[in-house]
Scaffold this motif. Structure first.
Motif, PDB file in Angstrom:
ATOM      1  N   LEU A  10       6.096 122.343  89.819  1.00  0.00           N
ATOM      2  CA  LEU A  10       5.271 121.683  88.807  1.00  0.00           C
ATOM      3  C   LEU A  10       5.977 121.675  87.455  1.00  0.00           C
ATOM      4  O   LEU A  10       5.971 120.675  86.738  1.00  0.00           O
ATOM      5  N   PHE A  11       6.602 122.813  87.112  1.00  0.00           N
ATOM      6  CA  PHE A  11       7.269 122.887  85.804  1.00  0.00           C
ATOM      7  C   PHE A  11       8.464 121.937  85.721  1.00  0.00           C
ATOM      8  O   PHE A  11       8.689 121.310  84.693  1.00  0.00           O
ATOM      9  N   ASP A  12       9.217 121.829  86.824  1.00  0.00           N
ATOM     10  CA  ASP A  12      10.347 120.883  86.821  1.00  0.00           C
ATOM     11  C   ASP A  12       9.829 119.470  86.593  1.00  0.00           C
ATOM     12  O   ASP A  12      10.421 118.669  85.867  1.00  0.00           O
TER      13      ASP A  12
ATOM     14  N   LEU B 151       3.651 111.961  91.873  1.00  0.00           N
ATOM     15  CA  LEU B 151       2.660 112.450  92.832  1.00  0.00           C
ATOM     16  C   LEU B 151       3.183 113.738  93.460  1.00  0.00           C
ATOM     17  O   LEU B 151       4.329 113.801  93.888  1.00  0.00           O
ATOM     18  N   MET B 152       2.319 114.780  93.476  1.00  0.00           N
ATOM     19  CA  MET B 152       2.726 116.061  94.064  1.00  0.00           C
ATOM     20  C   MET B 152       1.635 116.599  94.961  1.00  0.00           C
ATOM     21  O   MET B 152       0.455 116.412  94.680  1.00  0.00           O
ATOM     22  N   PHE B 153       2.041 117.292  96.011  1.00  0.00           N
ATOM     23  CA  PHE B 153       1.062 117.922  96.898  1.00  0.00           C
ATOM     24  C   PHE B 153       1.209 119.428  96.737  1.00  0.00           C
ATOM     25  O   PHE B 153       2.282 119.977  96.985  1.00  0.00           O
ATOM     26  N   ILE B 154       0.138 120.071  96.270  1.00  0.00           N
ATOM     27  CA  ILE B 154       0.252 121.498  95.935  1.00  0.00           C
ATOM     28  C   ILE B 154      -0.917 122.289  96.525  1.00  0.00           C
ATOM     29  O   ILE B 154      -1.883 121.711  97.046  1.00  0.00           O
ATOM     30  N   SER B 155      -0.821 123.599  96.404  1.00  0.00           N
ATOM     31  CA  SER B 155      -1.958 124.442  96.750  1.00  0.00           C
ATOM     32  C   SER B 155      -2.012 125.598  95.767  1.00  0.00           C
ATOM     33  O   SER B 155      -1.084 126.415  95.704  1.00  0.00           O
ATOM     34  N   ALA B 156      -3.097 125.659  94.998  1.00  0.00           N
ATOM     35  CA  ALA B 156      -3.253 126.756  94.049  1.00  0.00           C
ATOM     36  C   ALA B 156      -3.497 128.047  94.822  1.00  0.00           C
ATOM     37  O   ALA B 156      -3.122 129.131  94.394  1.00  0.00           O
ATOM     38  N   GLU B 157      -4.119 127.901  95.974  1.00  0.00           N
ATOM     39  CA  GLU B 157      -4.469 129.051  96.806  1.00  0.00           C
ATOM     40  C   GLU B 157      -3.204 129.776  97.270  1.00  0.00           C
ATOM     41  O   GLU B 157      -3.041 130.973  97.076  1.00  0.00           O
ATOM     42  N   THR B 158      -2.265 129.026  97.868  1.00  0.00           N
ATOM     43  CA  THR B 158      -1.072 129.659  98.438  1.00  0.00           C
ATOM     44  C   THR B 158       0.105 129.624  97.463  1.00  0.00           C
ATOM     45  O   THR B 158       1.116 130.278  97.693  1.00  0.00           O
ATOM     46  N   GLY B 159      -0.035 128.840  96.394  1.00  0.00           N
ATOM     47  CA  GLY B 159       1.072 128.745  95.438  1.00  0.00           C
ATOM     48  C   GLY B 159       2.120 127.720  95.864  1.00  0.00           C
ATOM     49  O   GLY B 159       3.158 127.574  95.230  1.00  0.00           O
ATOM     50  N   GLN B 160       1.813 126.981  96.919  1.00  0.00           N
ATOM     51  CA  GLN B 160       2.767 125.995  97.449  1.00  0.00           C
ATOM     52  C   GLN B 160       3.155 124.964  96.383  1.00  0.00           C
ATOM     53  O   GLN B 160       2.287 124.343  95.773  1.00  0.00           O
ATOM     54  N   ARG B 161       4.476 124.828  96.168  1.00  0.00           N
ATOM     55  CA  ARG B 161       5.075 123.867  95.219  1.00  0.00           C
ATOM     56  C   ARG B 161       4.667 124.035  93.760  1.00  0.00           C
ATOM     57  O   ARG B 161       4.965 123.184  92.947  1.00  0.00           O
TER      58      ARG B 161
ATOM     59  N   GLN C 265      10.588 130.354  82.823  1.00  0.00           N
ATOM     60  CA  GLN C 265      12.045 130.320  82.673  1.00  0.00           C
ATOM     61  C   GLN C 265      12.451 130.114  81.211  1.00  0.00           C
ATOM     62  O   GLN C 265      13.231 129.224  80.876  1.00  0.00           O
ATOM     63  N   GLY C 266      11.838 130.932  80.367  1.00  0.00           N
ATOM     64  CA  GLY C 266      12.240 130.936  78.959  1.00  0.00           C
ATOM     65  C   GLY C 266      11.680 129.818  78.109  1.00  0.00           C
ATOM     66  O   GLY C 266      11.959 129.746  76.925  1.00  0.00           O
ATOM     67  N   ARG C 267      10.882 128.944  78.705  1.00  0.00           N
ATOM     68  CA  ARG C 267      10.292 127.875  77.894  1.00  0.00           C
ATOM     69  C   ARG C 267       8.778 128.075  77.831  1.00  0.00           C
ATOM     70  O   ARG C 267       8.164 128.446  78.820  1.00  0.00           O
ATOM     71  N   GLU C 268       8.210 127.799  76.664  1.00  0.00           N
ATOM     72  CA  GLU C 268       6.777 128.014  76.508  1.00  0.00           C
ATOM     73  C   GLU C 268       6.021 126.692  76.697  1.00  0.00           C
ATOM     74  O   GLU C 268       6.488 125.637  76.279  1.00  0.00           O
ATOM     75  N   TYR C 269       4.867 126.770  77.333  1.00  0.00           N
ATOM     76  CA  TYR C 269       4.009 125.593  77.533  1.00  0.00           C
ATOM     77  C   TYR C 269       2.597 125.971  77.108  1.00  0.00           C
ATOM     78  O   TYR C 269       2.197 127.124  77.254  1.00  0.00           O
ATOM     79  N   ILE C 270       1.850 125.004  76.623  1.00  0.00           N
ATOM     80  CA  ILE C 270       0.423 125.254  76.388  1.00  0.00           C
ATOM     81  C   ILE C 270      -0.352 124.436  77.401  1.00  0.00           C
ATOM     82  O   ILE C 270      -0.203 123.212  77.477  1.00  0.00           O
ATOM     83  N   PHE C 271      -1.164 125.111  78.198  1.00  0.00           N
ATOM     84  CA  PHE C 271      -2.008 124.415  79.169  1.00  0.00           C
ATOM     85  C   PHE C 271      -3.419 124.307  78.612  1.00  0.00           C
ATOM     86  O   PHE C 271      -3.992 125.281  78.153  1.00  0.00           O
ATOM     87  N   ILE C 272      -3.945 123.090  78.651  1.00  0.00           N
ATOM     88  CA  ILE C 272      -5.300 122.840  78.152  1.00  0.00           C
ATOM     89  C   ILE C 272      -6.181 122.639  79.380  1.00  0.00           C
ATOM     90  O   ILE C 272      -5.950 121.725  80.166  1.00  0.00           O
ATOM     91  N   ASP C 273      -7.160 123.499  79.544  1.00  0.00           N
ATOM     92  CA  ASP C 273      -7.993 123.458  80.742  1.00  0.00           C
ATOM     93  C   ASP C 273      -9.379 122.955  80.371  1.00  0.00           C
ATOM     94  O   ASP C 273      -9.990 123.442  79.430  1.00  0.00           O
TER      95      ASP C 273
END
Length: 441
Positions: free
Chosen positions: A341-343, A327-337, A223-231
């Protein structure tokens, strides 16, 4: 600006740990009231002149046979090359120059990383100087004679170490792009989260060239904002001994966390929270970062109406020293929530950099004192004069009191809760510095 990382490499018994302890001094990064934070001190924060750096000890296992020693050292040198800004290569004047030293020196030289060569156990500089000169033959520059056990020569060596930081600092310009580190045990799905985010934000990935450490940096636009993810992914060596893998992943976690503003600690929902998760979260807590606990693979958990409550209280209990973590409950597989994460990252970033006016802070403190009297000891009561915020990332407050000894941990915690009630500060730790002011002032 993240702290530079300095790694110590050397053969068994040349004095790596002695040097590590001599430099770490009392300033050892084990936090007393943080359960689960690593007790085997792999890293410590060191200050020399005006430079702070994180020192890591790549050591670990002390094998018997010569070939194993060499392969171990290569392994350690590789960790140092991957993660460190400056490498201290330590040798032993009594054993002289050994074949393994030369082989590792070749590796270090080829890496192009700055190396400071320390020759240890030089208890008498005049007598042993000729023996020290022999180490010029390694071809990695001037040998610095030191004695780690007697703390001799350490200053000259450290001057050389920090000289290399200054060169690096000039190259690194500070940008405002938020940095988010994704950390967690192997196989919890760190990379899948990033891949999924990339898929959803459909941005061209640039693995930023010139990142010195082997954590991969990925730019993501949302949404127009840049982030750097460090993995910190990429620990896939099956044949490594478990302890060593753990040590390696802790070192890499420390380096990633140091560079980040917000840390996402990923936990495997199916496996549940473990000691190792608590250790990893403890590193981010110790370093005062914004923290989001992301429970991944939530789609794979069988649920009823109580599941999320049970799970939440289990995680909260395990990480009781950081109740502020989101605390968040997510799923990378299905993309749930994942979009949420960005909010959450934005909210945590905002809280990490929130500044509160001194007047307002003092009103809150006065109210808190009225509600709950400060503790007293042997007839002397704690007086709190004044509170002010001195910095952000994490928000840091100084409280002036009449007697530091009377300021119990629990009362600081009480004030922290009052400040959080007023301003939230969700997702970030707060730091309190207690200063004494004499009655007269």
């Amino acid at each position: 600006m993240s702290k530079p990382i300095v790694a110590i490499v050397g053969r068994p018994n040349v004095g790596k740990s002695t040097l590590f302890n001599a430099l770490a001094g009392q300033n050892i990064s084990i936090v007393k009231d943080t359960p689960g934070v690593t007790r085997d001190r792999i890293y410590a924060d060191v200050n020399w002149l005006n430079h702070g750096f994180t020192m890591i000890d790549t050591g670990g296992i002390e094998p018997e046979s010569k070939d194993i020693i060499l392969s171990q050292m290569r392994e350690q040198a590789q960790i140092a090359i991957d993660t460190a800004d400056v490498i201290i290569f330590i040798t032993d004047v009594r054993q002289g120059l050994v074949d393994a030293d030369a082989k590792v020196a070749d590796m270090l030289r080829r890496s192009g990383k700055p190396v400071v060569l320390a020759v240890n156990k030089v208890d008498n500089f005049d007598k042993l100087l000729m023996d020290v000169y022999e180490f010029y033959n390694l071809g990695i520059g001037e040998p610095f004679p030191i004695s780690a056990s007697s703390k001799l020569g350490l200053g000259d060596m450290l001057d050389e170490v920090v000289r290399h930081f200054e060169e690096e600092e000039e190259e690194e310009e500070e940008d405002d792009i938020p940095r988010v580190a994704i950390v967690g045990k192997p196989n919890v799905g760190k990379s899948s989260i990033i891949n999924k985010l990339l898929g959803q934000s459909r941005v061209i990935v640039s693995d930023i060239a010139g990142t010195t450490r082997d954590a991969i940096d990925t730019n993501i636009m949302w949404q127009g904002r840049e982030y750097i993810f460090i993995d910190t992914a990429g620990l896939r060596r099956k044949n490594k001994i478990k302890e060593e893998l753990e040590r390696y992943s802790i070192i890499r976690t420390v380096t990633a966390v140091d560079r980040a503003d917000v840390v996402i600690v990923v936990i495997d929902a199916v496996e549940g929270i473990t000691e190792q998760d608590a250790k990893i979260a403890g590193i981010a807590h110790e370093r005062g970062k914004g923290i989001i606990i992301a429970v991944n693979k939530w789609d794979a958990v069988e649920k009823n109406d109580k599941t999320i409550y049970k799970y939440t209280s289990k995680v909260r209990e395990f990480l009781s020293y950081m109740p502020y973590a989101e605390l968040m409950f997510i799923s990378a597989e299905t993309g749930q929530r994942l979009p949420k994460l960005f909010d959450t990252i934005d909210m945590v970033l905002e809280n990490q950099t929130l500044r509160i006016q001194t007047g307002v802070l003092n009103e809150i403190m006065a109210e808190a004192i009225a509600l709950q009297q400060p503790p007293s000891d042997k007839g002397k009561r704690l007086k709190l004069y004044y509170i002010t915020q001195v910095s952000v990332k994490p928000p840091t407050f100084v409280i002036f009191v009449n007697d530091k000894e009377l300021m119990h941990f629990s009362y600081t915690r009480y004030l922290e809760n009052k400040i959080r009630e007023a301003f939230g500060f969700r997702g970030t730790s707060l730091k309190f510095i207690i200063r004494e002011r004499k009655e007269k002032e």
